[in-house]
Enzyme design. Sequence first.
Site, PDB file in Angstrom:
ATOM      1  CB  CYS A  28      -0.942   0.013   1.202  1.00 17.02           C
ATOM      2  SG  CYS A  28      -0.107  -0.025   2.801  1.00 17.02           S
ATOM      3  CB  SER A  45       8.258   1.483   7.041  1.00 22.30           C
ATOM      4  OG  SER A  45       8.667   0.252   6.498  1.00 22.30           O
ATOM      5  CD  GLN A 102       1.172  -4.855   6.969  1.00 23.42           C
ATOM      6  OE1 GLN A 102       0.973  -3.884   7.683  1.00 23.42           O
ATOM      7  NE2 GLN A 102       0.319  -5.246   6.060  1.00 23.42           N
ATOM      8  CD  GLN A 128       3.623  -5.163   3.329  1.00 22.93           C
ATOM      9  OE1 GLN A 128       4.529  -4.347   3.499  1.00 22.93           O
ATOM     10  NE2 GLN A 128       2.342  -4.808   3.358  1.00 22.93           N
ATOM     11  N   GLY A 166      -6.765 -10.781   4.356  1.00 16.09           N
ATOM     12  CA  GLY A 166      -5.355 -10.963   4.017  1.00 16.09           C
ATOM     13  C   GLY A 166      -4.457 -10.617   5.186  1.00 16.09           C
TER      14      GLY A 166
END
Length: 417
Positions: free
Chosen positions: A49, A109, A116, A120, A191
């Site tokens: 995202c 990030s 997270q 990914q 998810g």
Amino acid sequence: MIGIIGTSYKSASIDIREKFTFLKEDIQEFSEYLKKEEDFKSLIILSTCNRTEIYFYCQKTNNQEGFDLILRALSKYKGYTETMKPYFYFKSGREAVEHLFKVSSGIDSLIIGEDQIIGQVKNAFTIAQEIKSTDSILTRLFTKAFEAGKRVRSETKINQGSGSVSSAAVDLCHKYYPDLSKHSILIIGAGQTGQLVLTGLSKHNIKSLYIANRTVSKAEELAIRYNGKAIELESIEQYLAKSDIIIVATDSKNHLITKEMVLKTCQENNSIQKQLYIDLSVPRNIEKFVNELSNKQLYAVDDLTEIVNSTTLKRQNAVSEAIKIINEVSTDYMEWLVVRGLSPIFSKIKKNFQQVHEKELQGFKKVNILGDHKVLEDYGKHISEKYSRLFIKNLREIVKDGEKKEYIEAINELFEM
């Protein structure tokens, strides 16, 4: 060259980023197209995202030619144009390697040190393995990225406090509704992001929890785990009026909730209830015009920045320690890359010195009569090996991580290899 072309929350708004998201099938098609290029070797695409980054390896000695190779594919499949160039960053060599290690460590990030991202990155690598778009160069690179991420998290305090977009979303829920036991929540998407949100919310005693997903069995599994109710994706409209908080985290390319849908629900139920909408999807799954409705507050991924600032400040002190680890792992990878790329040259240098030694020794034996040539042979071998090692050591230093190919070409010509 090892290169990366990317766009992230640092360089582009969500309006731009959502145009360049990749699903697994997109990655496979993109990769198959590039494989037709003779110089293209491998690629791994990280699409989240907050960022889309294309890591690739090709045999172009000119960096711009390598970047152009990927940009042509982006133009064909994602509508990239030159006007979009300011929203992208281009890195190669060690700079690209260090960037990936910073990403996997959580330093790059939105929320510094968030956990997270490492999952990914691993998922991006797994997809590349499944579609066979990677090779030994990128496999080694991503393996070292996992090592860097693990070391940074275990050897520094980079991940203390709230550490992901999903946890920031949970914090926002609690900020908006301090007592969650009096409110109902609808989660759309089962998810990784959706599950992380559920894990964070499970610490609170929620009044009612509804979980919707394209695959109902997955929603049912999570509903059992988190004491909620599974619903079909097609039924979300009727549950909007029953929910105070609506969180969407899917990879759908279309809006799942529109302004018209929310307005219709309010009219049918004669309700003007206060509601919080959180869209963690890219592309966005909640139409932005929902924010125009009375008592409806919508937050998208980019809106979470303010919420995470406090966490970022706390973790900033650990960044310098993390950078030291990243530099160490980067050096280790670049040395491996240099040795791998120059191994044929090293072998030729050793062979050349050995041939000179043997030829000169044979000539010496013909014109000089000695009772024992063993000592002379051993000494000659010692000298040739010593100078070949010295030559190789100096060569590794001057080629600068294998990027200065002109030196290698000069060595080839010098020794007539």
